[in-house]
Design a protein around this motif. Structure first.
Motif, PDB file in Angstrom:
ATOM      1  N   ILE A 289       0.818  -1.049   0.082  1.00 29.85           N
ATOM      2  CA  ILE A 289       0.114   0.169  -0.171  1.00 29.85           C
ATOM      3  C   ILE A 289       0.917   1.377  -0.078  1.00 29.85           C
ATOM      4  CG2 ILE A 289      -1.737   1.348   1.282  1.00 29.85           C
ATOM      5  CD1 ILE A 289      -2.263  -1.781   2.557  1.00 29.85           C
ATOM      6  N   VAL A 290       0.635   2.072  -0.928  1.00 32.68           N
ATOM      7  CA  VAL A 290       1.374   3.218  -1.135  1.00 32.68           C
ATOM      8  C   VAL A 290       0.524   4.399  -0.300  1.00 32.68           C
ATOM      9  CG1 VAL A 290       2.650   4.790  -2.603  1.00 32.68           C
ATOM     10  CG2 VAL A 290       2.581   2.593  -3.130  1.00 32.68           C
ATOM     11  N   GLY A 291       1.179   4.931   0.644  1.00 34.02           N
ATOM     12  CA  GLY A 291       0.570   6.016   1.408  1.00 34.02           C
ATOM     13  C   GLY A 291      -0.178   5.524   2.536  1.00 34.02           C
ATOM     14  N   ALA A 292       0.362   6.231   3.756  1.00 34.57           N
ATOM     15  CA  ALA A 292      -0.339   5.666   5.010  1.00 34.57           C
ATOM     16  C   ALA A 292      -1.466   6.880   5.209  1.00 34.57           C
ATOM     17  CB  ALA A 292       0.889   5.692   6.165  1.00 34.57           C
ATOM     18  N   SER A 293      -2.131   7.033   4.215  1.00 30.67           N
ATOM     19  CA  SER A 293      -3.383   7.899   4.618  1.00 30.67           C
ATOM     20  C   SER A 293      -4.314   7.136   5.247  1.00 30.67           C
ATOM     21  CB  SER A 293      -3.815   8.654   3.243  1.00 30.67           C
ATOM     22  OG  SER A 293      -4.152   7.145   2.563  1.00 30.67           O
ATOM     23  N   PHE A 294      -5.566   7.904   5.422  1.00 32.67           N
ATOM     24  CA  PHE A 294      -6.569   7.191   6.138  1.00 32.67           C
ATOM     25  C   PHE A 294      -7.262   6.041   5.211  1.00 32.67           C
ATOM     26  CE2 PHE A 294      -6.975  11.125   8.466  1.00 32.67           C
ATOM     27  CZ  PHE A 294      -7.502  10.581   9.714  1.00 32.67           C
TER      28      PHE A 294
ATOM     29  N   ILE B 176      -2.600   8.228  -2.334  1.00 28.48           N
ATOM     30  CA  ILE B 176      -1.782   9.235  -1.944  1.00 28.48           C
ATOM     31  C   ILE B 176      -2.440  10.683  -2.132  1.00 28.48           C
ATOM     32  CG2 ILE B 176       0.372   8.182  -2.447  1.00 28.48           C
ATOM     33  CD1 ILE B 176       0.201   9.304  -5.413  1.00 28.48           C
ATOM     34  N   GLY B 177      -4.030  10.602  -2.177  1.00 29.66           N
ATOM     35  CA  GLY B 177      -4.580  11.546  -2.273  1.00 29.66           C
ATOM     36  C   GLY B 177      -5.496  11.775  -3.406  1.00 29.66           C
ATOM     37  N   ALA B 178      -5.922  13.039  -3.627  1.00 32.05           N
ATOM     38  CA  ALA B 178      -7.002  13.217  -4.803  1.00 32.05           C
ATOM     39  C   ALA B 178      -6.987  14.574  -5.427  1.00 32.05           C
ATOM     40  CB  ALA B 178      -8.330  12.864  -4.287  1.00 32.05           C
ATOM     41  N   SER B 179      -7.235  14.647  -6.600  1.00 31.11           N
ATOM     42  CA  SER B 179      -7.501  16.075  -7.251  1.00 31.11           C
ATOM     43  C   SER B 179      -8.689  16.253  -7.436  1.00 31.11           C
ATOM     44  CB  SER B 179      -6.489  16.196  -8.174  1.00 31.11           C
ATOM     45  OG  SER B 179      -6.272  15.173  -8.993  1.00 31.11           O
ATOM     46  N   PRO B 180      -9.360  17.520  -7.695  1.00 32.31           N
ATOM     47  CA  PRO B 180     -10.888  17.755  -8.010  1.00 32.31           C
ATOM     48  C   PRO B 180     -11.192  17.394  -9.345  1.00 32.31           C
ATOM     49  CG  PRO B 180      -9.654  19.701  -8.086  1.00 32.31           C
ATOM     50  CD  PRO B 180      -8.593  18.825  -7.193  1.00 32.31           C
TER      51      PRO B 180
END
Ligand SMILES: Cc1cc2nc3c(=O)[nH]c(=O)nc-3n(C[C@H](O)[C@H](O)[C@H](O)COP(=O)(O)OP(=O)(O)OC[C@H]3O[C@@H](n4cnc5c(N)ncnc54)[C@H](O)[C@@H]3O)c2cc1C
Ligand code: FES
Length: 487
Positions: free
Chosen positions: A337-342, A427-431
């Motif tokens: 898993i890339v990114g220890a985000s929620f 790793i996040g999101a963009s609009p």
């Protein structure tokens, strides 16, 4: 509160909508130019919602056979600021004492059934212990999301120092209260290519907008469209119950949309918008004109930029299919898993019992450091490690390697090579605003629409905004993770 039960009041719903003269003229017409069936008072300022227009909704306080009444405790059994679950024989209620007054309402959160007695009572509201939905103790109304429905409210009386609750059996069973909503009374022979309200996006934001309009008595045409093939569903479940089928996590049933005349166009992607002529173009070339538009297209997950990013077993989690496939591929295999985000940590938590190995790769040194601080972040990390999750911190992915077309290894910048049968990117999101590029709508460098506080996500201001927002240029940039905007 005290004495005797207050008499149920007849329901009369008035929606005050003060419209500027010009807007009012426009509003009185359907988008197809025909006279709108919406009624206005002689002074032109109040839209009256006619009772007979409403769907039949059972008022829990009107059917005597449906009522139950029980003495639940002594007035001194509860301190101010305390809550207690009380049993009425055919169901439970949440009894609350605040500032000397007693209140009673449903005891289960209508979102996913959390026991509200374990939540927090503060300033006339109860906050759910699981995901934070907030309910007004005087009305049972939901005042903060997630969740769509409010709680049933029960009557309380005090007699000889005992607290009595009078409640509808039906409401005790259902533990939820959907607000009364209007239906569409627009002319049925309208053109399918014209709508009064068009909502692009069928996530929670789009759905809440449609529901709020109906709750506020809006009775003209509402069309929602989504590029996905499903009715609105709870996307947040995808990283928590990854084997969920879409139907299991629908926010509303098919019948709901039918009952309240909310038209849903699935697999209908908007590829262009012309804000000047109030028109959108769908992928298949079909054009639709609108009177008011809500852009609730949410966000698109970011992907890696390194070699191998397009390999088959590399996923972002956005749809039920993504989540289901990850579970299948990770079963007894190696997951990275890339990114220890929620999102990443939730996926790790879900897979740690199912996969042979779970590794988390993260740029920071501690998960959740920014949100929860070092101490909590470290404690969470330890908990995951105790469940066989391995962390590779302060590094990133340099390459995804394949073997026979399938992901085999994840190579880290630190030089470490991880075996991988499936890789999840969190790793996040963009609009999701690409389709607005030629639309006349201003986008900032990151693709966000500049908005101000008034025009940010607020269902309360929805009606007003649906009437007033035209002046994008005057708005300042405001960074929103998830984008919902009205035009
Ligand atoms: C796996 C996962 C787990 C999450 N967990 C949580 C959590 O625990 N707690 C939390 O608060 N948040 C969580 N989130 C975030 C949460 O899901 C979002 O904040 C929420 O879904 C945003 O709702 P929305 O209605 O703005 O947009 P979305 O739910 O993103 O919906 C956007 C809609 O727009 C449609 N759309 C986009 N572009 C177009 C187009 N051009 N034409 C037509 N339709 C279009 C899409 O098909 C979709 O229907 C999670 C997200 C994910 C992916
Ligand atoms: S269960 Fe209450 S907010 Fe989710």
């Amino acid at each position: 509160m005290g004495g005797c039960f207050s008499k149920p009041k007849p329901v009369e719903v008035k929606v005050e909508v003060v419209l500027p003269e010009k807007e009012r003229e426009k509003e009185e017409m359907s988008p197809n130019g025909k006279a709108s069936p919406l009624a206005y008072k002689a002074n032109g300022t109040t839209r009256l919602y006619h009772h007979e227009e409403r769907p039949i909704v059972l008022n829990p306080y009107t059917n005597p056979k449906d009522m139950v009444e029980a003495s639940v405790c002594h007035v001194k059994d509860l301190e101010n600021g305390q809550m207690r679950e009380v049993d009425l024989g055919c169901g439970k209620a949440l009894l609350i004492k605040q500032n000397g007054d007693f209140y009673a309402m449903g005891h289960k959160c209508p979102h996913y059934g959390a026991p509200l007695v374990k939540g927090v009572l503060s300033k006339g509201r109860v906050r759910c212990p699981w995901h934070g939905a907030c309910f007004n103790i005087a009305t049972g109304d939901i005042e903060d999301f997630p969740g769509l429905d409010g709680l049933p409210k029960f009557q309380v009386k005090i007699e000889k120092e005992r607290v009595y609750i009078r409640a509808s059996k039906q409401a005790l069973q259902s533990q939820r209260r959907t607000k009364v909503m209007a239906k569409c009374i627009a002319l049925s022979n309208y053109s399918t290519a014209i709508t009064n309200v068009l909502i692009i996006g069928a996530g929670p934001a789009g759905l809440v907008c449609a529901e709020t309009l109906r709750q506020e008595g809006f009775s003209d045409r509402i069309v929602m469209c989504t590029s996905e093939k499903y009715l609105p569903y709870d996307r947040s479940k995808l990283s928590k119950s990854m084997d969920s089928q879409a139907e299991q996590i629908f926010l509303r049933s098919k019948e709901f949309f039918h009952t309240y005349d909310i038209e849903m166009l699935t697999e209908t992607q908007v590829v262009g918008m012309d804000s000047k002529n109030k028109r959108v173009v769908f992928k298949d070339g079909f054009r639709m004109e609108y009177n008011k538009l809500l852009i609730a297209t949410g966000s698109t997950p970011k992907t890696l930029k390194c070699k191998g990013k397009e390999l088959d077993n590399v996923f972002t989690i956005r749809t039920p299919e993504d989540a289901n496939r990850v579970v299948k591929l990770a079963s007894s295999k190696n997951a990275v898993i890339v990114g220890a985000s929620f999102l990443g940590m939730e996926v790790a938590a879900y897979l740690c019992e199912k996969a042979h190995s779970v590794s988390v790769v993260e740029l920071e040194n501690i998960p959740f450091k920014k949100f929860l601080g070092e101490k909590v972040g470290l404690a969470i990390m330890k908990m995951f490690e105790n469940n066989r999750v391995k962390f590779y911190m302060q590094t990133e992915v340099s390459e995804l390697r394949e073997q026979e077309g399938k992901l085999k290894e994840v190579v880290l910048k630190s030089g470490k090579v991880l075996r991988a049968d499936v890789c999840v990117i969190g790793i996040g999101a963009s609009p999701t605003t690409g389709f607005l590029k030629q639309s006349g709508v201003t986008l900032d460098a990151k693709g966000y629409i500049p908005v101000n506080k008034v025009t940010s996500i607020s269902v309360y201001t929805m009606l007003e905004n649906l009437r007033n927002i035209h002046n994008v240029a005057a708005l300042r940039s405001f960074s929103l993770n998830y984008l919902d905007y009205y035009y």
